[in-house]
Design an enzyme around this catalytic site. Structure first.
Site, mmCIF file in Angstrom:
data_model
loop_
_atom_site.group_PDB
_atom_site.id
_atom_site.type_symbol
_atom_site.label_atom_id
_atom_site.label_comp_id
_atom_site.label_asym_id
_atom_site.label_seq_id
_atom_site.Cartn_x
_atom_site.Cartn_y
_atom_site.Cartn_z
ATOM 1 N N LYS A 62 95.404 -15.673 18.836
ATOM 2 C CA LYS A 62 95.011 -14.504 19.623
ATOM 3 C C LYS A 62 96.057 -14.324 20.719
ATOM 4 C CE LYS A 62 90.890 -12.796 21.902
ATOM 5 N NZ LYS A 62 89.806 -13.208 22.762
ATOM 6 N N ASN A 78 75.915 -7.853 28.386
ATOM 7 C CA ASN A 78 75.385 -6.714 27.606
ATOM 8 C C ASN A 78 73.904 -6.770 27.280
ATOM 9 O OD1 ASN A 78 77.939 -5.294 27.138
ATOM 10 N ND2 ASN A 78 78.485 -7.160 26.053
ATOM 11 N N MET A 104 73.238 -12.240 18.993
ATOM 12 C CA MET A 104 72.129 -11.838 19.872
ATOM 13 C C MET A 104 71.727 -10.372 19.673
ATOM 14 S SD MET A 104 69.887 -12.843 21.968
ATOM 15 C CE MET A 104 70.202 -14.323 22.920
ATOM 16 N N ARG A 105 72.701 -9.507 19.383
ATOM 17 C CA ARG A 105 72.360 -8.088 19.158
ATOM 18 C C ARG A 105 71.361 -7.944 18.019
ATOM 19 N NH1 ARG A 105 78.298 -5.862 19.272
ATOM 20 N NH2 ARG A 105 78.375 -7.974 18.481
ATOM 21 N N ARG A 136 96.260 -21.109 26.408
ATOM 22 C CA ARG A 136 94.938 -21.698 26.620
ATOM 23 C C ARG A 136 94.878 -23.026 25.864
ATOM 24 N NH1 ARG A 136 89.301 -20.365 23.855
ATOM 25 N NH2 ARG A 136 88.106 -21.866 25.063
ATOM 26 N N HIS A 187 84.851 -23.734 29.291
ATOM 27 C CA HIS A 187 84.735 -22.356 29.811
ATOM 28 C C HIS A 187 85.166 -22.258 31.279
ATOM 29 C CE1 HIS A 187 81.287 -21.496 26.728
ATOM 30 N NE2 HIS A 187 82.446 -21.108 26.239
ATOM 31 N N ARG A 238 75.177 -23.479 17.761
ATOM 32 C CA ARG A 238 75.100 -24.856 18.257
ATOM 33 C C ARG A 238 73.746 -25.110 18.897
ATOM 34 N NH1 ARG A 238 80.316 -24.556 21.851
ATOM 35 N NH2 ARG A 238 81.568 -23.439 20.336
ATOM 36 N N ASN A 261 96.172 -17.838 22.646
ATOM 37 C CA ASN A 261 95.027 -18.721 22.373
ATOM 38 C C ASN A 261 95.079 -19.036 20.875
ATOM 39 O OD1 ASN A 261 92.639 -20.040 22.133
ATOM 40 N ND2 ASN A 261 91.349 -18.359 22.896
ATOM 41 N N GLY A 303 79.692 -19.397 22.327
ATOM 42 C CA GLY A 303 79.415 -20.633 23.063
ATOM 43 C C GLY A 303 78.816 -20.253 24.407
ATOM 44 N N GLU A 342 89.146 -13.761 30.825
ATOM 45 C CA GLU A 342 89.843 -15.047 30.857
ATOM 46 C C GLU A 342 91.354 -14.866 30.812
ATOM 47 O OE1 GLU A 342 86.783 -16.113 27.875
ATOM 48 O OE2 GLU A 342 87.185 -18.156 28.524
HETATM 49 P P1 ADP Z 1 82.914 -15.211 22.180
HETATM 50 O O1 ADP Z 1 82.281 -16.440 22.768
HETATM 51 O O2 ADP Z 1 83.254 -15.387 20.733
HETATM 52 O O3 ADP Z 1 84.022 -14.621 23.024
HETATM 53 P P2 ADP Z 1 81.381 -12.933 23.097
HETATM 54 O O4 ADP Z 1 81.549 -13.268 24.545
HETATM 55 O O5 ADP Z 1 82.034 -11.718 22.590
HETATM 56 O O6 ADP Z 1 81.735 -14.153 22.154
HETATM 57 O O7 ADP Z 1 79.792 -12.822 22.839
HETATM 58 C C1 ADP Z 1 79.277 -12.636 21.569
HETATM 59 C C2 ADP Z 1 77.775 -12.501 21.702
HETATM 60 O O8 ADP Z 1 77.476 -11.396 22.562
HETATM 61 C C3 ADP Z 1 77.086 -12.256 20.375
HETATM 62 O O9 ADP Z 1 75.898 -13.040 20.294
HETATM 63 C C4 ADP Z 1 76.723 -10.779 20.491
HETATM 64 O O10 ADP Z 1 75.585 -10.440 19.736
HETATM 65 C C5 ADP Z 1 76.415 -10.679 21.956
HETATM 66 N N1 ADP Z 1 76.353 -9.274 22.400
HETATM 67 C C6 ADP Z 1 77.340 -8.360 22.449
HETATM 68 N N2 ADP Z 1 76.835 -7.154 22.813
HETATM 69 C C7 ADP Z 1 75.501 -7.312 22.970
HETATM 70 C C8 ADP Z 1 74.423 -6.465 23.350
HETATM 71 N N3 ADP Z 1 74.615 -5.177 23.600
HETATM 72 N N4 ADP Z 1 73.177 -6.986 23.405
HETATM 73 C C9 ADP Z 1 72.968 -8.290 23.139
HETATM 74 N N5 ADP Z 1 73.939 -9.156 22.794
HETATM 75 C C10 ADP Z 1 75.183 -8.675 22.708
#
Ligand code: ADP
Length: 405
Positions: A17, A331, A280-281, A87, A176, A237, A10, A208, A381
């Protein structure tokens, strides 16, 4: 049959990656990321089981990063590679599935570059570099857009003058696709349905975010459009805004297109709403501590997600399940709970105990008794790309592959 190996690539403008996948293992044998390519600080981190290393890519070239994969693959692969899977973000209307890369496919990826100016040219750099290093095996392109080529015109057309579509390709494409396809096929397995069958609403929530309505393995509608900006609130976004926003900001604030584009793509979404973070965390923690911006951002995110899922439901004859995936979808029990609360009209209800994230985060059902299924399914993926690569090669050995480009 021996366990075939695929190198999944990717490539971004400053990153590469990679993952070495075998057809049977659920985890990569070797994976890593080269970053800061295009600068003298190019660096590559890789890991394989307990092994791992950081390598300098001093000339910052994608080709150097690619060449440094060769000894690693020789070290960790138990047999020769079968294929390289690339990809590619945008395949325009040229591709409905994976394709073995030849001159025609490369030309079609170039033709689709105006639709993905940041992604497709970088992915072509990756393809060229890989074809020079891995010269004797097939290279396969897997397009983010291909899965959504099954959308009917009433879902993919914008209400714009026809020539913008016919002459300039302005339509909804969706992205996606690899993830939506993977989790929907896993959902059929989890629910004991015929492989690939079922009527699903999927929510891929990472940096995204997009939703998709899938019937028996076919995408019928999705939230992203001409570009990945349309639809849901994302990390940085905006998702959907009034299309007149551009002219409003130009007229009232004198902003030019570049500034507006930058604001919508990099300063909006969770980051813009919260004034705190795109992650989001961080927002879930700040919300628990009473941060008003974080609280609003999480609420808008979940409401808009529910509204998108409810809208996409009209594409389906029934709902066999709603699927959450991606970093947030897999998560965040809070996001799943707040989103499903807005979907009570569909009889959807979440079971708080099942919804709490268990260690290892396996694929599972989290609905209350009597509710349509609510599924949490970790996406993969790279595994989907590996499977599509190998399926295409199997097909190519039994019949000539018809190229659509
Ligand atoms: P990408 O699109 O770059 O592959 P990911 O699928 O890894 O991204 O998702 C990243 C998002 O997931 C971030 O907003 C991150 O905060 C969120 N995330 C990961 N773990 C948690 C969690 N335990 N609680 C809430 N959000 C989470």
């Amino acid at each position: 049959m021996t366990d075939r190996l695929v190198l999944v690539i990717n490539c971004g403008s400053s990153s590469l990656k990679f993952a070495l996948r075998s057809e049977s293992a659920t985890k990569p044998l070797l994976s890593g990321l080269a970053e800061r390519l295009g600068t003298p600080e190019g660096v590559m981190n890789w890991k394989a089981g307990d092994n791992g290393e950081r390598i300098q890519i001093r000339d910052g070239k994608h080709s150097t990063a690619m060449a440094s994969l060769l000894p690693l693959i020789e070290r960790f692969a138990e047999q020769p590679l079968t294929a390289v899977g690339h990809r590619v973000v945008h395949g325009g209307e040229h591709f409905t599935g994976a394709r073995i890369i030849d001159d025609e496919v490369i030309t079609a990826i170039e033709d689709s570059s105006p639709l993905a100016p940041l992604h497709n040219p970088a992915q072509l750099v990756g393809i060229n570099a890989a074809m020079k290093v891995f010269t004797t095996i097939p290279h396969v392109a897997i397009f983010d857009t291909a899965f959504h080529q099954s959308m009917p015109p009433h879902a993919y057309r914008y209400a714009l003058p026809e020539e913008l579509y016919t002459e300039h390709g302005v339509r909804r494409y969706g992205f996606h696709g690899t993830s939506h396809r993977f989790v929907s096929s896993q959902a059929s397995l989890l629910m004991g349905l015929e492989p690939g069958h079922g009527a699903w609403l999927t929510a891929h929530l990472g940096n995204g975010c997009s939703t998709c309505a899938i019937l028996d393995g076919r995408s019928l509608d999705t939230s992203m459009g001409l570009t990945p900006l349309e639809g849901l609130v994302m990390g940085t976004r905006s998702g959907d805004v009034d299309p007149n926003l551009h002219s409003h900001l130009a007229r009232t604030l004198g902003w030019d297109l570049e500034r507006i584009d930058n604001m919508l793509n990099r300063e909006s979404g969770l980051l813009g709403l919260s004034g705190l973070s795109n992650d989001m965390r961080t927002l879930v923690t700040a919300r628990a501590e009473g941060h008003a911006g974080a609280t609003l951002a999480v609420e808008v995110f979940c409401y808009r997600l529910a509204r998108s899922l409810a809208g996409l439901a009209v594409a389906l004859p029934r709902i066999d399940g709603v699927i959450f995936t991606g970093g947030i979808g897999e998560n965040s029990p809070l996001v799943r709970e707040l989103t499903v609360r807005h979907l009570a009209l569909f009889g959807l209800a979440i079971d708080p105990a099942a919804n709490a994230t268990p260690p290892g985060n396996p694929a599972r059902q989290v609905q209350m008794a009597g509710s349509p299924a609510i599924l949490v399914i970790p996406t993969d993926e790279e595994r989907q790309i590996t499977e599509e690569c190998l399926a295409l090669l199997d097909l190519a050995t039994t019949q000539p592959v018809e190229q659509e480009a």
